[in-house]
Design a protein around this motif. Structure first.
Motif, PDB file in Angstrom:
ATOM      1  N   PHE A 118     -47.605 -24.102 178.945  1.00  0.00           N
ATOM      2  CA  PHE A 118     -48.998 -23.700 178.753  1.00  0.00           C
ATOM      3  C   PHE A 118     -49.344 -22.481 179.601  1.00  0.00           C
ATOM      4  CE2 PHE A 118     -48.728 -27.315 181.698  1.00  0.00           C
ATOM      5  CZ  PHE A 118     -49.217 -26.757 182.864  1.00  0.00           C
ATOM      6  N   PHE A 119     -48.676 -22.337 180.770  1.00  0.00           N
ATOM      7  CA  PHE A 119     -48.946 -21.160 181.595  1.00  0.00           C
ATOM      8  C   PHE A 119     -48.489 -19.887 180.886  1.00  0.00           C
ATOM      9  CE2 PHE A 119     -47.080 -17.994 184.437  1.00  0.00           C
ATOM     10  CZ  PHE A 119     -48.223 -17.548 185.084  1.00  0.00           C
ATOM     11  N   TRP A 120     -47.256 -19.925 180.350  1.00  0.00           N
ATOM     12  CA  TRP A 120     -46.710 -18.735 179.693  1.00  0.00           C
ATOM     13  C   TRP A 120     -47.487 -18.430 178.410  1.00  0.00           C
ATOM     14  CZ3 TRP A 120     -43.734 -16.269 182.921  1.00  0.00           C
ATOM     15  CH2 TRP A 120     -43.042 -16.992 183.905  1.00  0.00           C
ATOM     16  N   LYS A 121     -48.020 -19.472 177.805  1.00  0.00           N
ATOM     17  CA  LYS A 121     -48.830 -19.261 176.591  1.00  0.00           C
ATOM     18  C   LYS A 121     -50.069 -18.432 176.898  1.00  0.00           C
ATOM     19  CE  LYS A 121     -51.207 -21.999 173.033  1.00  0.00           C
ATOM     20  NZ  LYS A 121     -51.520 -23.378 172.591  1.00  0.00           N
ATOM     21  N   TYR A 122     -50.663 -18.663 178.068  1.00  0.00           N
ATOM     22  CA  TYR A 122     -51.871 -17.917 178.480  1.00  0.00           C
ATOM     23  C   TYR A 122     -51.557 -16.997 179.655  1.00  0.00           C
ATOM     24  CZ  TYR A 122     -53.995 -21.608 175.707  1.00  0.00           C
ATOM     25  OH  TYR A 122     -54.327 -22.460 174.690  1.00  0.00           O
ATOM     26  N   CYS A 123     -50.363 -16.391 179.652  1.00  0.00           N
ATOM     27  CA  CYS A 123     -49.885 -15.552 180.758  1.00  0.00           C
ATOM     28  C   CYS A 123     -50.926 -14.508 181.149  1.00  0.00           C
ATOM     29  CB  CYS A 123     -48.596 -14.869 180.327  1.00  0.00           C
ATOM     30  SG  CYS A 123     -47.951 -13.710 181.539  1.00  0.00           S
ATOM     31  N   PRO A 124     -51.311 -14.407 182.423  1.00  0.00           N
ATOM     32  CA  PRO A 124     -52.324 -13.433 182.867  1.00  0.00           C
ATOM     33  C   PRO A 124     -51.919 -11.995 182.514  1.00  0.00           C
ATOM     34  CG  PRO A 124     -51.892 -15.041 184.578  1.00  0.00           C
ATOM     35  CD  PRO A 124     -50.875 -15.279 183.528  1.00  0.00           C
ATOM     36  N   LEU A 125     -52.861 -11.220 182.105  1.00  0.00           N
ATOM     37  CA  LEU A 125     -52.592  -9.841 181.679  1.00  0.00           C
ATOM     38  C   LEU A 125     -52.241  -8.931 182.845  1.00  0.00           C
ATOM     39  CD1 LEU A 125     -55.486  -9.447 179.082  1.00  0.00           C
ATOM     40  CD2 LEU A 125     -53.065  -9.782 178.596  1.00  0.00           C
ATOM     41  N   THR A 126     -52.531  -9.364 184.051  1.00  0.00           N
ATOM     42  CA  THR A 126     -52.271  -8.496 185.210  1.00  0.00           C
ATOM     43  C   THR A 126     -50.812  -8.483 185.633  1.00  0.00           C
ATOM     44  OG1 THR A 126     -52.789 -10.328 186.687  1.00  0.00           O
ATOM     45  CG2 THR A 126     -54.594  -8.806 186.122  1.00  0.00           C
ATOM     46  N   GLN A 150     -47.015  -7.816 178.144  1.00  0.00           N
ATOM     47  CA  GLN A 150     -47.426  -6.597 178.832  1.00  0.00           C
ATOM     48  C   GLN A 150     -46.485  -6.211 179.974  1.00  0.00           C
ATOM     49  OE1 GLN A 150     -48.802  -9.544 179.330  1.00  0.00           O
ATOM     50  NE2 GLN A 150     -48.732  -9.852 181.555  1.00  0.00           N
ATOM     51  N   ILE A 151     -45.485  -7.053 180.292  1.00  0.00           N
ATOM     52  CA  ILE A 151     -44.665  -6.809 181.482  1.00  0.00           C
ATOM     53  C   ILE A 151     -43.851  -5.522 181.350  1.00  0.00           C
ATOM     54  CG2 ILE A 151     -44.503  -9.243 182.103  1.00  0.00           C
ATOM     55  CD1 ILE A 151     -41.729  -9.310 180.853  1.00  0.00           C
ATOM     56  N   GLN A 152     -43.535  -4.956 182.507  1.00  0.00           N
ATOM     57  CA  GLN A 152     -42.743  -3.727 182.569  1.00  0.00           C
ATOM     58  C   GLN A 152     -41.333  -3.973 183.125  1.00  0.00           C
ATOM     59  OE1 GLN A 152     -45.043  -1.027 184.950  1.00  0.00           O
ATOM     60  NE2 GLN A 152     -46.833  -1.097 183.597  1.00  0.00           N
ATOM     61  N   ALA A 153     -41.130  -5.115 183.795  1.00  0.00           N
ATOM     62  CA  ALA A 153     -39.820  -5.432 184.386  1.00  0.00           C
ATOM     63  C   ALA A 153     -39.521  -6.911 184.204  1.00  0.00           C
ATOM     64  CB  ALA A 153     -39.794  -5.066 185.862  1.00  0.00           C
ATOM     65  N   LEU A 154     -38.265  -7.201 183.825  1.00  0.00           N
ATOM     66  CA  LEU A 154     -37.814  -8.595 183.648  1.00  0.00           C
ATOM     67  C   LEU A 154     -36.397  -8.711 184.193  1.00  0.00           C
ATOM     68  CD1 LEU A 154     -38.128 -11.479 182.542  1.00  0.00           C
ATOM     69  CD2 LEU A 154     -37.268 -10.641 180.331  1.00  0.00           C
ATOM     70  N   ASP A 155     -36.211  -9.619 185.171  1.00  0.00           N
ATOM     71  CA  ASP A 155     -34.892  -9.810 185.798  1.00  0.00           C
ATOM     72  C   ASP A 155     -34.496 -11.291 185.699  1.00  0.00           C
ATOM     73  OD1 ASP A 155     -32.575  -9.849 187.283  1.00  0.00           O
ATOM     74  OD2 ASP A 155     -33.394  -8.682 188.954  1.00  0.00           O
ATOM     75  N   LEU A 156     -33.496 -11.561 184.872  1.00  0.00           N
ATOM     76  CA  LEU A 156     -32.970 -12.927 184.715  1.00  0.00           C
ATOM     77  C   LEU A 156     -31.496 -12.985 185.119  1.00  0.00           C
ATOM     78  CD1 LEU A 156     -34.543 -13.858 181.264  1.00  0.00           C
ATOM     79  CD2 LEU A 156     -35.266 -14.670 183.497  1.00  0.00           C
TER      80      LEU A 156
END
Length: 541
Positions: A118-126, A150-156
């Motif tokens: 549910f958190f990722w469903k409503y992920c904050p825009l900031t 909207q994210i600019q960086a993703l590290d998995l």
């Protein structure tokens, strides 16, 4: 807690988290665990109106664009998770800003926050950066994080993620400029055909399984080209060493001959030919006790004399015969060694003593001595009928006794063909040694020749002088011992061109053995006593 929220407050929350309640939740949210807060906290009574006001002011909020009816409980739980996650990610001021999710090297809590769908469903825009690297996260790709479009960086990177990567799920991430999926176990995908993934270089996918690892492939090729030949050479060298030095280490199918021993095998079996394992020594022969790889105990006779190459070949051929010998009165030959610097015969180990020690120590009665002689004769007949080319030693010191008092011929004359006459002569000498308990080579100056002359001089009239004085001399015993001496002298007589056959000797010994089983009658004892008395009277004259 205030019962309502103002428009200005709502605008402030939009800048932070896009949720109005973040600014009014009590301080407990920041200190209690997220699980406790999710279970214990409930939306305030004016939560619905606050959400509606937020959507009026900013229709771009994720929950405002939901096609399904608003789930106020989910939205409220999202605010709780967001507050905790903002602090866990070490954002400087979670009341004003929430720019990143940073759970790098947090393996205990990262899976927990990933489970809050549910958190990722409503992920904050900031949120502009998500770092979930080095957490050993298992399973498939966490597609829920892609809802933060909207994210600019993703590290998995540096996880245990596997399976397919949702290539289409990345399409909405138009602002993504930094991607790291390295060091995972994804299934290889054709990401090179996707326009989206072309914006990233190969460093984003190192050892991820998504693209071929050319460097790793090159290393493998180099290792294979150089390592495999070295491995083959090493294996061939090891096999060659084992074939030559220690064939007992090889599987049975590769040994070639299970009876063949090498000097290295014998050295290992005897502890380096340790003096502690040296159990006997005679002219040209050292006898060791050893233990081979299957833990069985063996007797190793080592011949110190040097022979030619042709002699070694004959030795090996004869040893191939010896390992086939099978008789209860013959020590089982286990194998041999025909190396240039060492020749040996390996037989099974027998715990019992030899006949010489047994006779000297325990002074056995005539019946037991005769039983030993019959066992030796049985083995001689077997060898004569099936392996006439095999020679053997019949001295009392070389005939062993098993635990159940069976005689065992243990020494074989390899490379020295002994004639039948000589074999019969040696049996006759053995009979005389058993009756007299004498050692011809030690007690007589001229050895066996003088020993035989001494017995012949007393036979038959003074036979009691040569019979072992410790043996009970009953009438029947003296009679049978006298017959035994007669057989022995007949076998040991080399002065004539004629010698008795094995069959004749066997029949005579069997007859003597049968008579030993029948007790003497009183008349026989009396007549023997009378005869003995007559002998004494004649001697007194």
């Amino acid at each position: 807690m205030p019962s309502s929220i103002s428009i200005s407050s709502s605008t402030f929350v939009l800048l932070f988290f896009s949720f109005s309640l973040v600014s009014i939740l009590p301080p407990l949210i920041l200190s209690a665990s997220v699980v406790e807060d999710l279970n214990n906290l409930h939306p305030p009574s004016d939560f619905n109106s606050t959400i509606n006001n937020n959507c009026l002011n900013n229709p771009s909020l994720r929950y405002c664009n939901s096609s399904s009816p608003l789930d106020l409980i989910e939205i409220f739980k999202s605010t709780i998770v967001a507050s905790h996650l903002c602090n866990e990610s070490r954002n400087p001021n979670c009341v004003e800003t929430f720019p990143k999710i940073d759970l790098h090297s947090r393996p205990k809590i990262a899976p927990l926050y990933l489970s809050f769908t549910f958190f990722w469903k409503y992920c904050p825009l900031t949120i502009l950066s998500i770092n979930l690297s080095n957490n050993s996260i298992k399973g498939g790709f966490p597609s829920d994080v892609l809802q933060c479009s909207q994210i600019q960086a993703l590290d998995l990177s540096h996880n245990d993620l596997s399976g397919d990567v949702p290539i289409q799920g990345f399409s909405p991430l138009t602002n993504l400029t930094l991607l790291n999926l390295s060091y995972n176990h994804f299934s290889e995908s054709r990401i090179s055909d996707s326009q989206f993934f072309k914006r990233f270089n190969s460093s984003s996918f190192l050892r991820s399984g998504l693209v071929p690892d050319h460097q790793g492939f090159t290393i493998k090729v180099v290792v294979f080209l150089f390592g495999f030949p070295m491995f083959v050479i090493l294996m061939v060298g090891c096999l060659g060493w084992m074939c030559i030095r220690r064939p007992d280490f090889l599987p049975a199918v590769l040994r070639g001959g299970k009876h063949k021993f090498t000097p290295a095998m014998l050295e290992a079996a005897t502890g380096g030919f340790s003096r502690n394992n040296l159990v006997g020594k005679s002219e040209g022969v050292d006898i060791y006790r050893g233990s081979v790889r299957d833990s069985s105990q063996v007797r190793i006779e080592i011949y110190r004399d040097e022979i030619s190459g042709e002699g070694r070949r004959r030795f090996a051929e004869e040893c191939k015969v010896l390992v086939q010998l099978c008789h209860k009165n013959i020590v089982q030959v286990v194998g041999w060694c025909d190396n240039r610097r060492l020749r040996a015969i390996v037989t099974e180990w027998t715990e019992g003593e030899n006949v010489e020690i047994w006779v000297a120590r325990s002074a056995p009665p005539w019946k037991q001595r005769l039983k030993i002689l019959m066992g030796v004769l049985e083995a001689m007949r077997y060898l004569q009928e099936q392996w006439p080319q095999v020679g053997y030693d019949l001295r009392t010191c070389s005939i062993l006794l098993s635990k159940n008092r069976q005689p065992l011929i243990s020494r074989f004359r390899i490379g020295d063909q002994i004639s039948n006459t000589r074999k019969i002569y040696k049996f006759g000498t053995l009979v005389l040694e058993m009756v007299t308990n004498k050692r011809p080579r030690e007690e007589f100056e001229r050895g066996e020749a003088e020993f035989i002359e001494w017995i012949r001089m007393h036979h038959p009239g003074k036979v009691h002088k040569v019979i072992d004085e410790r043996m009970k001399k009953t009438g029947n015993t003296v009679d049978q011992a006298t017959q035994g001496i007669g057989i022995g002298l007949m076998c040991a007589d080399l002065s004539r061109g004629w010698h008795p056959s094995f069959d004749l000797i066997y029949r005579m010994m069997c007859k003597l053995s049968d008579s030993c089983q029948v007790p003497a009658s009183p008349d026989h004892k009396r007549s023997h006593g009378d005869r003995g008395e007559g002998h004494r009277r004649n001697q007194s004259r």
